[in-house]
Design an enzyme around this catalytic site. Structure first.
Site, PDB file in Angstrom:
ATOM      1  CG  ASP A 181     -12.223   4.176  16.521  1.00 43.06           C
ATOM      2  OD1 ASP A 181     -11.869   4.485  15.207  1.00 43.06           O
ATOM      3  OD2 ASP A 181     -13.312   3.478  16.850  1.00 43.06           O
ATOM      4  CB  SER A 213      -0.937   0.028   1.185  1.00 43.05           C
ATOM      5  OG  SER A 213      -0.173   0.172   2.296  1.00 43.05           O
ATOM      6  CB  CYS A 253      -1.803  -1.473  11.497  1.00 44.00           C
ATOM      7  SG  CYS A 253      -1.481  -3.169  11.541  1.00 44.00           S
ATOM      8  CG  ASP A 309      -5.338   3.290   2.379  1.00 44.98           C
ATOM      9  OD1 ASP A 309      -6.349   3.505   1.622  1.00 44.98           O
ATOM     10  OD2 ASP A 309      -4.631   2.152   2.262  1.00 44.98           O
ATOM     11  CE  LYS A 333      -9.774   1.823   1.349  1.00 42.70           C
ATOM     12  NZ  LYS A 333      -8.348   1.985   0.781  1.00 42.70           N
ATOM     13  CG  ASP A 336      -4.197   0.283  12.792  1.00 45.40           C
ATOM     14  OD1 ASP A 336      -4.740  -0.642  13.400  1.00 45.40           O
ATOM     15  OD2 ASP A 336      -4.332   0.432  11.555  1.00 45.40           O
ATOM     16  N   GLY A 385       2.641   1.129   6.033  1.00 44.42           N
ATOM     17  CA  GLY A 385       3.053   1.266   4.205  1.00 44.42           C
ATOM     18  C   GLY A 385       2.788   2.746   4.167  1.00 44.42           C
TER      19      GLY A 385
END
EC number: 2.1.1.186
Length: 361
Positions: free
Chosen positions: A265, A193, A226, A283, A312, A245, A229
């Site tokens: 969170d 990623s 996490c 992301d 997304k 994360d 990346g």
């Protein structure tokens, strides 16, 4: 030449067709999009002569979300001889010399679609480029002294014996062949990623500004970090990162001394009060409208100055959802009279998502 060829990721032809139709209509240009599902491109045919060129000049390429390239093209030329493809291509360009200054051309790109089916043509395109470029130079073409104000010639093969012939404006096109940047995956990066954020930085941030926008004096928050990346891309540029994360971060990132892992969170995390956050990156796999609301909150509250994040996309009505999310953010910022710059792009390393960049001015 009264058509546009626009490249895209396979499967996103309908979104690109809707987008280019909308952009053309806004400029008073009418036509129709020819869409073949999973072909990796769209042909937009204008009703009036000269309007394809108008669109190629007036539509700001960087404001197109789903297009990888923007080219004015001919009708499809079919039944090219295997023994001599070059002669008919040159002859077609000669016929355009009254309306197209070929001496202003700087290069020739031989391309095909980015699909599994077209991969067999990619090697041919690379090999064919060399003799074609030589033949063009013998014609006195590809001699532009000022590349920025010139044009790039394109041969777009849909089959080994069929192609569209055209051109793009160097000051309003993608700088890479097929609109695809060739990035190498860094071996020390925690996940693939990382290439998404690297491409985003290279696309959205001018090269001469990167060192001033990313350096050891900058602080960033990475929501949903996490295994790291995206954090990796920031750390390698000197930025200190609050990696948010519940999952574990790569040991190699901890060893840099340039991250603080916050096991929280991403939707509930608040920035530390002892420093100002320059960058927010995100992301997280979440509903796009939820992410849009989260990013809006950070910007409105002044918790960051710049942000790069992914939305997304759903399986259906993807272009509609993109427009709604972007409009949602714009309205929130406008309500607070906040000046901002915004861009969105379906980058090469994106899949069922788009990347958005916002900078407060």
């Amino acid at each position: 030449m009264n058509k546009l060829a626009l490249y895209c990721r396979s499967g996103f032809e309908k979104e690109l067709a809707a987008e280019i139709t909308e952009k053309a209509t806004a400029l008073g240009v009418f036509g129709f999009a020819r869409v073949v599902e999973n072909s990796g491109y769209v042909i937009f045919e204008c009703y009036q002569i000269g309007e394809a060129d108008l669109l190629a000049r007036k539509i700001t390429f960087s404001q197109l979300i789903f297009a990888r390239q923007l080219i004015v093209v001919s009708d499809l030329i079919s039944n090219l001889s295997v023994q001599d493809r070059i002669s008919p291509i040159i002859e077609y360009y000669r016929q355009q010399e009254k309306i197209l200054n070929l001496k202003q051309s700087s290069d020739i790109w031989v391309e095909t679609a980015d699909t599994n089916e077209a991969k067999t043509r990619a090697a041919f395109c690379r090999k064919f480029t060399v003799p074609l470029r030589q033949a063009f130079r013998k014609q006195g073409w590809l001699q532009a002294k000022n590349k920025k104000s010139g044009i790039t010639l394109h041969i777009f093969f849909t089959q080994s014996n069929s192609c569209y012939i055209g051109y793009s404006y160097n000051n309003n096109h993608a700088e890479h062949i097929m609109g695809i940047p060739r990035l190498k995956f860094p071996a020390e990066a925690p996940s693939r990623s990382t290439l998404k954020l690297e491409e985003a930085i290279l696309y959205f941030i001018p090269p001469n500004q990167e060192a001033t926008r990313f350096n050891e004096n900058k602080y960033a928050v990475d929501l949903g970090a996490c295994p790291g990346g995206w954090t990796y891309q920031l750390v390698r540029r000197g930025v200190f990162v609050y990696a948010v994360d519940h999952g574990k971060m790569a040991t190699s990132l901890h060893e840099t001394g340039r991250i603080e892992h916050c096991a929280e969170d991403g939707f509930k995390f608040r920035p530390p009060k002892h420093c100002k956050i320059d960058w927010l990156v995100c992301d997280m796999v979440e509903q796009p409208r939820r992410i849009a609301d989260l990013i809006s909150q950070w910007l409105v509250k002044g918790w960051c100055k710049e942000t790069i994040f992914n939305l997304k996309l759903p399986m259906k009505k993807r272009y509609f959802e993109v427009k709604r999310c972007l409009q949602q953010i714009k309205e929130r910022l406008n309500e607070q009279h906040i000046s901002f710059q915004i861009q969105a792009k379906h980058l090469y390393h994106d899949r069922e998502e788009i990347t958005v960049y916002i900078r407060l001015m």
